[in-house]
Structure formats: structure tokens, C-alpha cells
Design a protein around this motif. Structure first.
Motif, PDB file in Angstrom:
ATOM      1  N   VAL A   1      29.661   6.242  36.728  1.00 55.04           N
ATOM      2  CA  VAL A   1      29.728   4.992  37.316  1.00 55.04           C
ATOM      3  C   VAL A   1      29.097   4.163  37.868  1.00 55.04           C
ATOM      4  CG1 VAL A   1      30.851   4.470  39.821  1.00 55.04           C
ATOM      5  CG2 VAL A   1      32.113   6.457  37.884  1.00 55.04           C
ATOM      6  N   PHE A   2      28.810   3.704  38.166  1.00 50.54           N
ATOM      7  CA  PHE A   2      27.583   2.971  38.637  1.00 50.54           C
ATOM      8  C   PHE A   2      28.394   1.285  39.421  1.00 50.54           C
ATOM      9  CE2 PHE A   2      24.928  -1.074  38.750  1.00 50.54           C
ATOM     10  CZ  PHE A   2      23.652  -0.599  38.555  1.00 50.54           C
ATOM     11  N   VAL A   3      27.288   1.574  41.003  1.00 51.67           N
ATOM     12  CA  VAL A   3      27.705   1.313  42.132  1.00 51.67           C
ATOM     13  C   VAL A   3      26.698   0.285  42.416  1.00 51.67           C
ATOM     14  CG1 VAL A   3      28.335   1.655  44.793  1.00 51.67           C
ATOM     15  CG2 VAL A   3      29.337   3.698  42.295  1.00 51.67           C
ATOM     16  N   PHE A   4      27.157  -0.774  42.574  1.00 51.59           N
ATOM     17  CA  PHE A   4      25.934  -1.969  43.494  1.00 51.59           C
ATOM     18  C   PHE A   4      26.485  -2.157  44.543  1.00 51.59           C
ATOM     19  CE2 PHE A   4      24.139  -6.384  42.842  1.00 51.59           C
ATOM     20  CZ  PHE A   4      23.571  -6.039  43.159  1.00 51.59           C
ATOM     21  N   VAL A   5      25.821  -2.352  45.702  1.00 50.29           N
ATOM     22  CA  VAL A   5      26.394  -3.004  47.015  1.00 50.29           C
ATOM     23  C   VAL A   5      26.133  -4.476  46.910  1.00 50.29           C
ATOM     24  CG1 VAL A   5      25.584  -3.032  49.142  1.00 50.29           C
ATOM     25  CG2 VAL A   5      25.705  -1.308  48.088  1.00 50.29           C
ATOM     26  N   ILE A   6      26.892  -5.851  47.013  1.00 52.74           N
ATOM     27  CA  ILE A   6      26.455  -6.673  47.661  1.00 52.74           C
ATOM     28  C   ILE A   6      26.430  -7.320  48.776  1.00 52.74           C
ATOM     29  CG2 ILE A   6      27.659  -9.076  46.890  1.00 52.74           C
ATOM     30  CD1 ILE A   6      29.477  -8.222  44.338  1.00 52.74           C
ATOM     31  N   GLU A   7      27.292  -6.919  49.326  1.00 47.76           N
ATOM     32  CA  GLU A   7      26.962  -7.251  50.838  1.00 47.76           C
ATOM     33  C   GLU A   7      26.487  -5.406  52.107  1.00 47.76           C
ATOM     34  OE1 GLU A   7      29.354 -10.051  51.418  1.00 47.76           O
ATOM     35  OE2 GLU A   7      28.293 -11.443  50.685  1.00 47.76           O
ATOM     36  N   GLY A   8      25.922  -5.954  52.548  1.00 40.71           N
ATOM     37  CA  GLY A   8      26.102  -4.751  53.943  1.00 40.71           C
ATOM     38  C   GLY A   8      25.743  -3.176  53.347  1.00 40.71           C
ATOM     39  N   ALA A   9      26.373  -2.057  54.515  1.00 47.03           N
ATOM     40  CA  ALA A   9      25.054  -1.223  53.737  1.00 47.03           C
ATOM     41  C   ALA A   9      26.292  -0.257  53.324  1.00 47.03           C
ATOM     42  CB  ALA A   9      24.610  -0.546  54.455  1.00 47.03           C
ATOM     43  N   PHE A  10      26.088   0.954  52.943  1.00 49.53           N
ATOM     44  CA  PHE A  10      27.042   2.170  52.389  1.00 49.53           C
ATOM     45  C   PHE A  10      26.375   3.511  51.926  1.00 49.53           C
ATOM     46  CE2 PHE A  10      29.371  -1.538  50.805  1.00 49.53           C
ATOM     47  CZ  PHE A  10      31.029  -1.128  51.027  1.00 49.53           C
ATOM     48  N   GLU A  11      27.582   4.689  52.617  1.00 46.87           N
ATOM     49  CA  GLU A  11      26.902   5.613  51.903  1.00 46.87           C
ATOM     50  C   GLU A  11      28.073   6.395  50.816  1.00 46.87           C
ATOM     51  OE1 GLU A  11      26.996   9.593  54.387  1.00 46.87           O
ATOM     52  OE2 GLU A  11      25.182   8.900  54.962  1.00 46.87           O
ATOM     53  N   VAL A  12      27.388   6.600  49.683  1.00 48.65           N
ATOM     54  CA  VAL A  12      27.855   6.548  48.607  1.00 48.65           C
ATOM     55  C   VAL A  12      27.219   7.967  48.009  1.00 48.65           C
ATOM     56  CG1 VAL A  12      28.574   6.014  46.106  1.00 48.65           C
ATOM     57  CG2 VAL A  12      27.786   4.470  48.163  1.00 48.65           C
ATOM     58  N   GLN A  13      28.313   9.314  48.327  1.00 47.53           N
ATOM     59  CA  GLN A  13      27.872  10.667  47.645  1.00 47.53           C
ATOM     60  C   GLN A  13      26.514  11.070  48.165  1.00 47.53           C
ATOM     61  OE1 GLN A  13      31.057  10.847  46.029  1.00 47.53           O
ATOM     62  NE2 GLN A  13      29.484  12.687  44.676  1.00 47.53           N
ATOM     63  N   ASN A  14      26.606  10.491  49.358  1.00 42.89           N
ATOM     64  CA  ASN A  14      25.283  10.838  50.475  1.00 42.89           C
ATOM     65  C   ASN A  14      24.513  10.488  50.162  1.00 42.89           C
ATOM     66  OD1 ASN A  14      27.838  12.979  52.363  1.00 42.89           O
ATOM     67  ND2 ASN A  14      26.898  14.727  49.836  1.00 42.89           N
ATOM     68  N   ARG A  15      24.776   9.527  49.653  1.00 43.22           N
ATOM     69  CA  ARG A  15      23.148   8.501  49.309  1.00 43.22           C
ATOM     70  C   ARG A  15      23.260   7.440  49.936  1.00 43.22           C
ATOM     71  NH1 ARG A  15      24.512  12.387  45.989  1.00 43.22           N
ATOM     72  NH2 ARG A  15      22.444  12.525  44.935  1.00 43.22           N
ATOM     73  N   LEU A  16      22.444   6.778  50.931  1.00 42.82           N
ATOM     74  CA  LEU A  16      22.325   5.251  51.300  1.00 42.82           C
ATOM     75  C   LEU A  16      22.078   4.603  50.992  1.00 42.82           C
ATOM     76  CD1 LEU A  16      22.763   3.485  54.321  1.00 42.82           C
ATOM     77  CD2 LEU A  16      19.813   4.095  54.319  1.00 42.82           C
ATOM     78  N   LEU A  17      22.559   3.311  50.784  1.00 46.43           N
ATOM     79  CA  LEU A  17      22.764   1.841  50.382  1.00 46.43           C
ATOM     80  C   LEU A  17      22.702   0.726  50.777  1.00 46.43           C
ATOM     81  CD1 LEU A  17      24.856   2.804  46.565  1.00 46.43           C
ATOM     82  CD2 LEU A  17      22.642   3.296  47.273  1.00 46.43           C
ATOM     83  N   HIS A  18      21.340   0.507  50.527  1.00 45.04           N
ATOM     84  CA  HIS A  18      21.902  -1.376  51.023  1.00 45.04           C
ATOM     85  C   HIS A  18      21.736  -1.782  50.357  1.00 45.04           C
ATOM     86  CE1 HIS A  18      19.090   1.065  54.210  1.00 45.04           C
ATOM     87  NE2 HIS A  18      19.316   0.737  54.856  1.00 45.04           N
ATOM     88  N   PRO A  19      22.039  -4.032  51.222  1.00 44.92           N
ATOM     89  CA  PRO A  19      22.438  -4.739  49.994  1.00 44.92           C
ATOM     90  C   PRO A  19      21.594  -5.222  48.680  1.00 44.92           C
ATOM     91  CG  PRO A  19      22.558  -5.699  52.232  1.00 44.92           C
ATOM     92  CD  PRO A  19      22.072  -4.110  52.148  1.00 44.92           C
ATOM     93  N   ARG A  20      21.959  -4.983  47.769  1.00 50.98           N
ATOM     94  CA  ARG A  20      21.675  -5.614  46.495  1.00 50.98           C
ATOM     95  C   ARG A  20      21.023  -4.139  45.576  1.00 50.98           C
ATOM     96  NH1 ARG A  20      22.971 -11.086  45.323  1.00 50.98           N
ATOM     97  NH2 ARG A  20      23.920 -11.343  47.007  1.00 50.98           N
ATOM     98  N   ASP A  21      21.236  -2.626  46.224  1.00 47.21           N
ATOM     99  CA  ASP A  21      20.620  -1.507  45.828  1.00 47.21           C
ATOM    100  C   ASP A  21      22.137  -0.796  44.961  1.00 47.21           C
ATOM    101  OD1 ASP A  21      18.945  -1.588  47.453  1.00 47.21           O
ATOM    102  OD2 ASP A  21      19.258  -0.004  48.590  1.00 47.21           O
ATOM    103  N   GLY A  22      21.475  -0.173  43.606  1.00 50.48           N
ATOM    104  CA  GLY A  22      22.694   0.198  42.563  1.00 50.48           C
ATOM    105  C   GLY A  22      22.935   1.667  42.923  1.00 50.48           C
ATOM    106  N   LEU A  23      23.834   2.646  42.342  1.00 53.83           N
ATOM    107  CA  LEU A  23      24.186   4.375  41.889  1.00 53.83           C
ATOM    108  C   LEU A  23      24.491   4.238  40.639  1.00 53.83           C
ATOM    109  CD1 LEU A  23      23.316   6.368  43.614  1.00 53.83           C
ATOM    110  CD2 LEU A  23      25.455   6.495  44.534  1.00 53.83           C
TER     111      LEU A  23
END
Length: 232
Positions: free
Chosen positions: A184-206
Motif C-alpha cells: 500500500v502507498f498512501v499520499f496526503v493531498i490535503e490536511g494531516a493524517f496519522e497512518v499506522q502511527n506515523r504522522l503525515l502532512h500535506p504531500r507526504d507519502g508512506l
């Protein structure tokens, strides 16, 4: 004999650590190695070879050639984009519309900003596939994210893409369809998320490999998340 445990492999692609190609009329941020940008830990993630965040100036065009059989995804984020595939096939893709080009090796396409004095921003994503014979074809589809707090399907061919807009503190889960062979590849387009306990900001990927379920939580209102399930 106890079952073998497989550890999840995680890589974060921070927005400010992406590669960048830039001219006075075009800018492209690369999550993976692309063109002259080559760095450690930025190899393609399985079949996901290209993930570019691109901005194009008014009335300018970008020409690309596919170097192996691939699904090319073009997702407008700000403004519409015009596209031309080979001789004579043209169209317009607006924000909220996804263009998927199932392209054989050697296919040429062109992206144009139709506005005279406005920038457009879009994602360009290439997913390699091993089909022995590919006929170039085009698919456009729209997605609706006005109903918040759930993931909506964008497309499903050799890979699967989902998108969703979430309010702050809303939680979600993505279940991997084929965990034995996909990541799985996750990309934050807008806003902020915590994904699998990792903090992601706009345009971060995981990227996540060897995982069956992915948990996430939106940390801001109107946070927009893109999820890709990719063959490894």
C-alpha cells in the motif's frame, strides 16, 4: 511449528525531501527516482514506478513517452488539464476526474494547461504491468468526495486506488485485497493524517509492505487521502 511472522516494511516520503525538476514554466516533485533525480531509498515501490506532483504554467505543454507497459494515472488537483494521446485523440480532464491511460511501451502523450494565466497542479502516477500485449486505451472517471469520512474507489486494474475526504479525528481502515502479493502507498493531498502511527502532512507519502490492514486517522478538517494498493 509456529507460523512465520513477517514484519511490516515502512518507508516515509516526506514532502520536503522529494526530488525536484524545475524550469520557469514547469515544476515536478518526485516521490521516487525519476529522470536525473536518483537517491538512496527512493527506488520504485513494487510496480509503482512514478509518483510525481506536478505544476504547469498557463498554455504550456508537457510531452511524455512511456518506457514500458504501464497504467498512467493523471489526477487534476487544481485546474483542468488537456491531454493528447498519439495522433488525434484529445480531451479535457477536470478536477474530480481521473484519467487512466493503459499504455503500451513507446506510447506518447501530451499534457497542456488550457488556461492563459493560471497554474494547474496534478498528480502523474505510473504503475507497471506485465501484460504480454497492451493496446493503448483511455478511461476517464469522476469521483465524489462531498460525502466525507469514507474511501471511494477511483479505479481498479493492475492496481487499486481509493480517495477520501475526512473531518478531524475521524478514523478509517483500508483492508488490503491481496496482502500476500501487494503493498500500500498512501499520499496526503490535503490536511494531516496519522497512518499506522506515523504522522503525515500535506504531500507526504508512506509505503507499507507485508500488511493486511491499514489504520488511519484524520488530524484536520477536510483532509484528503489517496490510497494505492500496488503489486510488489
Amino acid at each position: 511449528m509456529p507460523a512465520t511472522m513477517t514484519q511490516t516494511e515502512v518507508t516515509i516520503f516526506l514532502a520536503d525531501q522529494r526530488g525536484c525538476s524545475q524550469t520557469d514554466w514547469f515544476r515536478s516533485y518526485h516521490s521516487f527516482n525519476f529522470g536525473s533525480y536518483q537517491a538512496e531509498n527512493r527506488a520504485p515501490f513494487g510496480a509503482l514506478r512514478v509518483f510525481n506532483d506536478e505544476t504547469l504554467a498557463g498554455e504550456k505543454s508537457l510531452k511524455m513517452t512511456v518506457d514500458e507497459n504501464s497504467d498512467v494515472l493523471l489526477l487534476p488537483l487544481t485546474g483542468a488539464l488537456e491531454y493528447a494521446i498519439g495522433p488525434g485523440e484529445t480531451g479535457l480532464s477536470a478536477p474530480g476526474e481521473l484519467l487512466v491511460l493503459s499504455a503500451a511501451k513507446g506510447t506518447e502523450f501530451e499534457i497542456t494547461n488550457p488556461y492563459s494565466d493560471e497554474l494547474i497542479n496534478f498528480l502523474q502516477i505510473w504503475v507497471r504491468h506485465n501484460a504480454p500485449s497492451v493496446k493503448t486505451k483511455r478511461f476517464t472517471g469522476s469521483f465524489e468526495v462531498e460525502q466525507k469520512n469514507q474511501l471511494y474507489p477511483l479505479f481498479s486494474t493492475h492496481a487499486t486506488a481509493m480517495i477520501g475526504k475526512f473531518e478531524g479525528r475521524q478514523e478509517g481502515m483500508y483492508t488490503v485485497q491481496y496482502p500476500e502479493k501487494n503493498g500500500v502507498f498512501v499520499f496526503v493531498i490535503e490536511g494531516a493524517f496519522e497512518v499506522q502511527n506515523r504522522l503525515l502532512h500535506p504531500r507526504d507519502g508512506l509505503s507499507l509492505a507485508h500488511i493486511s490492514k491499514m489504520d488511519f486517522e484524520a488530524l484536520s478538517n477536510d483532509a484528503l487521502l489517496l490510497v494505492l494498493e500496488i503489486p510488489l
